[in-house]
Structure formats: C-alpha cells, structure tokens
Design an enzyme around this catalytic site. Structure first.
Site, PDB file in Angstrom:
ATOM      1  N   ARG A  63      -8.323   5.666  -5.637  1.00 14.82           N
ATOM      2  CA  ARG A  63      -7.110   6.348  -5.192  1.00 14.82           C
ATOM      3  C   ARG A  63      -7.526   7.628  -4.475  1.00 14.82           C
ATOM      4  O   ARG A  63      -8.438   8.335  -4.907  1.00 14.82           O
ATOM      5  CB  ARG A  63      -6.198   6.683  -6.367  1.00 14.82           C
ATOM      6  N   GLU A 121       0.187   6.915   3.116  1.00 11.99           N
ATOM      7  CA  GLU A 121      -0.005   5.537   3.590  1.00 11.99           C
ATOM      8  C   GLU A 121       1.325   4.986   4.089  1.00 11.99           C
ATOM      9  O   GLU A 121       2.347   5.150   3.417  1.00 11.99           O
ATOM     10  CB  GLU A 121      -0.557   4.663   2.460  1.00 11.99           C
ATOM     11  N   HIS A 145      -6.117   0.285   3.067  1.00  9.53           N
ATOM     12  CA  HIS A 145      -5.808  -0.020   1.667  1.00  9.53           C
ATOM     13  C   HIS A 145      -5.728  -1.539   1.467  1.00  9.53           C
ATOM     14  O   HIS A 145      -4.734  -2.078   0.974  1.00  9.53           O
ATOM     15  CB  HIS A 145      -4.486   0.635   1.238  1.00  9.53           C
TER      16      HIS A 145
END
Length: 303
Positions: free
Chosen positions: A229, A258, A277
């Site tokens: 993360r 994001e 991601h």
C-alpha cells in the site's frame, strides 16, 4: 439474505456467474466498475451483503445503506477504502480475502525489481521517442533482497528471488522463520539490502512506516519495490530520495491517489517504473478471489 456485487467489471462478473451454484443465496451482479461511493445505497437496495472490488464506502454513506450487515471486500486492503472499526459500530462487519493472489503479487514484485534493476521502462520510453538510451544495469545475482513484512506474498517473493541467486533477508513485526530466509532487525535490513520490497498490511501502526528517517538509513543506490500500500511510505521523502539518487529506482504498483493523475510528480521522474495497481490481476488469482467471495456469502447466508 440478499447480496449485491456492487462494482463488478466484465471479467469478474463472468467468473462470479460461472461459479454460482444451485442453492446459493441470491446475489445480484451490478455490472459497472466505475460507480461513485454515493451510489452504494441505491445499488444495494436494502441487501444485507455488499461485495466490493474497489469502490470506497465512507462511514456517512454506510449509514444510509439500510439493511447492510456485511461487506465482502475483494482483497486485504479494505482500510484504503473504508474504516472497518467505524462500520462495526454501525453493525456492519468487513470480511477480507487473504492468500488468493500471493503468487500473482509476488511475480509482479519480482518483475518490478528486475525492470528497476535494468531500467527497462526508461529505455522503452526513450527508444519510442527515437533515443538510443544505454546505461549500466544492476546485476541482481548475489545481491541482498530485504523483505519488510513476511506473509504469504513475501514467502513467494523469497522463493523466486532465492532461486535466482539472491540472498534474502526479512524483518517482520512478530517473530517468524522460513527456510532460506534470514530474519534480521530492521536497522540491519535497511542498511544492507540492495533491494527492499514492502509487504506490510496498512493499519494505524504501519501508516508512514517507511519514514524519512528510515529512508535515510537505507543503502545508497537501493531499489524500492512497493506492491503493498502506498501509505506505508512517506511519499515526499521517497520522491526526494529518487531525485537525489539515494534511491537508484523504485518499482511502484500502489499510489496514494488512484488512478494516478497524469500530472502527478511520479510520472515525471525517470527512475520510477509504474504499474496500475495490477499486481494481483491474473486469471488464476481472480478465480481464487471470486471463489472466496462466494464462500463468504454462503457462510453468511447460512448463519
């Protein structure tokens, strides 16, 4: 007990329907991966179970979700999208899915490590622009890989890296042992690792874990890989380390915002390799993920 998969994309929806069995609880698939948090109450329509891929659930929105008792989050990083403790106070339990993509994420971390060591993304960009960029890469055989946090993903990274001739050391918040891995204190790991790969869950204790002070302890010329993360790293300090050359390169799959905005500073720094991601995204991991989501729904519906 009814459920709704609130933000399914085409791929996950297909797998979800294929894995549906006779006698399963009624779970409706809402086929739209780009909903806003404010749409939760309307899409749930009183359902007790909400399955969610990546849409945030703010606590004030959860208060409006009449009937919601369970959130099945497709992954382990729910804290990036909601506050489980605040939801628990509303009578809503958040269920995570662990281990579904350990190999997928580990392979992505290894790919980012190798791409960072050889500057592949930067060479690709330059050649497409008509420039013949050549630079010395870092040979990883014989180098030390330091793993911060050691769960299933880190164990898979260790397996692959050891097989490629790297020395693997690790630090974990609780004592652990693993074949072929030497566990050391954090100071030693930071000072001696040629590559540092992050594998910490995000919580109050790990937020900002790789601080400015800890970055300063890291070996000059280190490569940082983050498939965990973004919030476990002090982003401003990381950017300074990249610009100064203290970090040779960073391979990043996770970001504080994001999707990453096109004008974000990370997009303009040459010694960074970015991926969207997507470390967990393989067909095999998706099958495992949806199977686990269905198992949660079956268990919850069965009381």
């Amino acid at each position: 007990m009814r459920g709704v998969f609130i933000d399914a994309n085409d791929s996950l929806a297909e797998i979800f329907e294929r894995q549906r069995q006779a006698g399963d609880p009624p779970v409706r698939v809402h086929l739209n991966p780009n909903i806003t948090p404010e749409q939760w109450p309307e899409i749930l329509d009183g359902a007790e179970i909400g399955i969610v891929d990546h849409t945030a659930l703010p606590t004030d929105v959860a208060r409006q979700c009449k009937g919601l008792k369970h959130v099945v989050f497709l992954g382990t990083g729910a804290r990036s999208y909601m506050n489980p403790e605040e939801l628990a106070e509303l009578g809503i339990t958040v269920h995570l899915i662990k281990g579904y993509g350990d190999t997928a994420v580990a392979e992505a971390a290894i790919a980012l490590m190798w791409a960072s060591a050889r500057g592949l993304a930067q060479m690709d960009r330059e050649m497409r622009a008509g420039n013949w960029l050549r630079d010395d890469g870092m040979q990883l055989t014989g180098k030390t890989l330091g793993l911060i946090g050691f769960g299933g993903i880190a164990a898979e990274v260790a397996r692959i890296a050891s097989g490629s001739g790297m020395k693997v050391i690790a630090w974990n918040r609780s004592p652990k042992s693993h074949p072929g891995v030497t566990f050391v204190n954090l100071d030693e790991l930071l000072a001696t690792s040629h590559v540092v790969s992050l594998h910490l869950l995000l919580n109050d204790e790990t937020r900002g874990f790789l601080s400015r002070e800890r970055i300063a302890q890291m070996r000059p010329g280190v490569i940082l890989v983050n498939t965990a993360r973004a919030a476990v790293v002090d982003e401003a300090a990381m950017i300074e380390a990249l610009r100064s050359g203290h970090f040779r390169h960073a391979g990043l799959d996770v970001f504080n915002i994001e999707p990453l905005p096109a004008d974000h500073v990370l997009t303009s720094i040459p010694n960074v390799t970015l991926s969207a991601h997507s470390a967990f995204r393989t067909p095999e991991a998706s099958e495992n993920l949806i199977h686990a989501a269905w198992e949660h729904c079956r268990r919850l519906a069965g009381g």
